[in-house]
Design an enzyme around this catalytic site. Sequence first.
Site, PDB file in Angstrom:
ATOM      1  N   SER A  14      28.230  44.867  98.894  1.00 57.27           N
ATOM      2  CA  SER A  14      28.775  45.606 100.142  1.00 57.27           C
ATOM      3  C   SER A  14      30.073  45.458 100.266  1.00 57.27           C
ATOM      4  CB  SER A  14      28.211  45.232 101.228  1.00 57.27           C
ATOM      5  OG  SER A  14      26.532  45.397 101.207  1.00 57.27           O
ATOM      6  N   ARG A  37      35.212  44.421 108.275  1.00 56.63           N
ATOM      7  CA  ARG A  37      33.825  44.442 108.977  1.00 56.63           C
ATOM      8  C   ARG A  37      33.603  45.334 109.951  1.00 56.63           C
ATOM      9  NH1 ARG A  37      30.296  39.793 107.693  1.00 56.63           N
ATOM     10  NH2 ARG A  37      31.638  38.480 106.582  1.00 56.63           N
ATOM     11  N   HIS A  40      31.939  47.998 107.744  1.00 61.03           N
ATOM     12  CA  HIS A  40      30.820  47.270 106.978  1.00 61.03           C
ATOM     13  C   HIS A  40      29.497  47.428 108.201  1.00 61.03           C
ATOM     14  CE1 HIS A  40      27.810  43.969 106.320  1.00 61.03           C
ATOM     15  NE2 HIS A  40      27.476  44.524 105.147  1.00 61.03           N
TER      16      HIS A  40
END
Length: 206
Positions: A14, A37, A40
């Site tokens: 990822s 983040r 993500h």
Amino acid sequence: MTYLRDPDAIYAQSFATIAAEADLAHLPPELHPAAIRMIHACGMVDLAADIAGDPAVAAATRSALSAGAAVLCDCEMVRAGIIRRHLPADTELIVTLNEPGVPDLARSLGTTRSAAAVELWRPRLAGAVVLIGNAPTALFHLIELIAAGGPRPAAIIAAPVGFVGAAESKALLASGSLSIPFLTVLGRRGGSAIASAAFNAISRDQ
């Protein structure tokens, strides 16, 4: 069925994808972990272009947490997304949206429950870390409160989402008029997962 099952491999792949596809060149290095983040959390690498913030927000957030500051969240979903093990044991995660007096306060102020709930932050707002992931009116009201001489938080991480007021509230925050370290994602996109993911990335070094 064949699919990737190993959690470490899933994470590695990822973040390798984000590194390959997301352009973070416009952001200061201090914001890269939070930006990664945030991307993500939503699966959209083009979010990178809309992320904006003050590079001081990471240090300001960590210093506030180390000093025992509370974390003020605009909704339960933001609070639920926070990884507590990254925080000092006595850190308070506060949500006032569902306090009994909020509906009446909202009616008296002529605003939303989310905005009225921000009024209840006043006793804990000075030096706190603010997380807003849902309501543009909460961010608008926070900015109004501070601009009128109210208590000043140490840092603001705000990613309210929606078609009415979200882009405008975040643009106002990003204007820097408050002179408070901030992190946001401009435009309509945002949400609780993005706000808490940004905070988790910053706070994990505690």
